[in-house]
Design an enzyme around this catalytic site. Structure first.
Site, mmCIF file in Angstrom:
data_model
loop_
_atom_site.group_PDB
_atom_site.id
_atom_site.type_symbol
_atom_site.label_atom_id
_atom_site.label_comp_id
_atom_site.label_asym_id
_atom_site.label_seq_id
_atom_site.Cartn_x
_atom_site.Cartn_y
_atom_site.Cartn_z
ATOM 1 N N GLU A 138 -2.966 3.873 -9.384
ATOM 2 C CA GLU A 138 -3.430 4.967 -8.543
ATOM 3 C C GLU A 138 -4.641 5.658 -9.172
ATOM 4 O OE1 GLU A 138 -2.319 5.169 -5.626
ATOM 5 O OE2 GLU A 138 -0.217 5.794 -5.454
ATOM 6 N N ASN A 197 -6.992 4.988 -0.805
ATOM 7 C CA ASN A 197 -7.499 5.786 -1.931
ATOM 8 C C ASN A 197 -8.107 4.914 -3.039
ATOM 9 O OD1 ASN A 197 -5.299 4.663 -3.208
ATOM 10 N ND2 ASN A 197 -4.196 6.581 -3.530
ATOM 11 N N HIS A 239 -6.646 2.338 -4.613
ATOM 12 C CA HIS A 239 -5.743 1.746 -5.612
ATOM 13 C C HIS A 239 -5.673 0.227 -5.446
ATOM 14 C CE1 HIS A 239 -1.835 2.204 -2.997
ATOM 15 N NE2 HIS A 239 -2.434 1.067 -2.741
ATOM 16 N N ASP A 253 3.664 -5.726 -7.788
ATOM 17 C CA ASP A 253 4.383 -4.464 -8.028
ATOM 18 C C ASP A 253 5.732 -4.456 -7.324
ATOM 19 O OD1 ASP A 253 3.281 -4.354 -5.462
ATOM 20 O OD2 ASP A 253 1.770 -2.886 -6.014
HETATM 21 P P1 PGA Z 1 -1.734 -2.095 3.096
HETATM 22 O O1 PGA Z 1 -1.615 -1.690 1.584
HETATM 23 O O2 PGA Z 1 -2.044 -3.549 3.112
HETATM 24 O O3 PGA Z 1 -0.356 -1.800 3.660
HETATM 25 O O4 PGA Z 1 -2.794 -1.261 3.682
HETATM 26 C C1 PGA Z 1 -2.612 -2.128 0.718
HETATM 27 C C2 PGA Z 1 -2.358 -1.562 -0.647
HETATM 28 O O5 PGA Z 1 -1.866 -0.427 -0.724
HETATM 29 O O6 PGA Z 1 -2.673 -2.235 -1.635
#
Ligand code: PGA
Length: 241
Positions: A143, A136, A138, A67
């Site tokens: 999302e 959450n 995702h 992304d």
């Molecule tokens: P993080 O993000 O490694 O900064 O916790 C993970 C994600 O949002 O996929």
């Protein structure tokens, strides 16, 4: 789905680096999907620390990142492309033309998403994708919500996701982009192998739901239950009891 627990983030990062390097050795033309975020930092550090003898030659590998933010200035440090240059691309012999990245500043974002999807298909599809997971649930920037998108698309980021990216933007929420481009659920699930990594206690609930909860658009990572070759690597803090 296989769960692999590790004592800590370093042990996890080391094991993942060993797995990725072995995959490159076995298949020099590996098509590799890559994440950004805090969780993979130790993994990239492990890859950087390996000599060419320890980790196979990257010259024929192709990468596609999951992304990218929309409308972040080309030189901005918060861009995921800048993160990847710092953490990995500047340190291995990947050919610049083999680096697949979504252009969040493309003039036509729908066309950009279609271009990316086609580029992955033209490379023969993803052999292996490494994913983080949001608190959450995702994956990429898919999302939670009433529906999910199959293919690479433009998406609006939820407040917890923007908050967890704040550090990339001088800790200023108002600077964190509201939108991003992301591989879709099918783009991810069509990878031949999927490895999800999760570290820290903030991820334990998402990991527990991903492994044993219902498959639901409200927890996008739960769709990994349908994948024939998915591994979940967790440290002790993120490991459901
Ligand atoms: P993080 O993000 O490694 O900064 O916790 C993970 C994600 O949002 O996929």
């Amino acid at each position: 789905m296989i769960i692999q627990p590790y004592d800590d983030g370093i042990a996890l990062a080391r094991a993942l680096a060993v797995r990725v390097c072995a995959a490159i050795e076995e298949r020099p033309h590996l098509v590799l999907g890559l994440p950004t975020g805090r969780t993979p930092l130790q993994f990239y550090e492990q890859l950087r620390g390996r000599s060419r003898e320890q980790c196979a030659d990257w010259s024929r590998v192709r990468t596609f990142n999951l992304d990218e933010f929309v409308a972040v200035a080309p030189g901005a440090a918060g861009r995921y492309r800048a993160y990847m240059q710092r953490e990995l691309f500047d340190h291995v012999n990947l050919a610049p033309g083999h680096i697949g990245f979504l252009q969040g500043d493309a003039p036509d974002l729908d066309a950009e998403c279609a271009r990316y999807e086609q580029a992955i298909a033209d490379a023969g599809g993803l052999d292996l994708i490494v994913l983080g997971i949001g608190t959450n649930g995702h994956i990429g920037f898919n999302e939670p919500g009433p529906s999910l998108e199959a293919r690479t698309h433009r998406t609006r980021l939820l407040p917890p996701t923007r908050a967890s990216n704040r550090a990339l933007f001088d800790d200023r929420m108002e600077q964190v982009p509201a939108e991003a481009l992301s591989m879709g659920m099918a783009t991810i699930l069509h990878a031949r192998q999927v490895v999800l990594i999760a570290t820290g206690a903030t991820k334990v609930s998402a990991v527990a739901q991903l492994m044993t909860g219902p498959i639901t658009t409200e927890l996008p990572a739960s769709f990994l239950q349908l994948h024939p070759d998915a591994t979940v690597m967790v440290d002790a803090a993120a490991s459901p009891r």
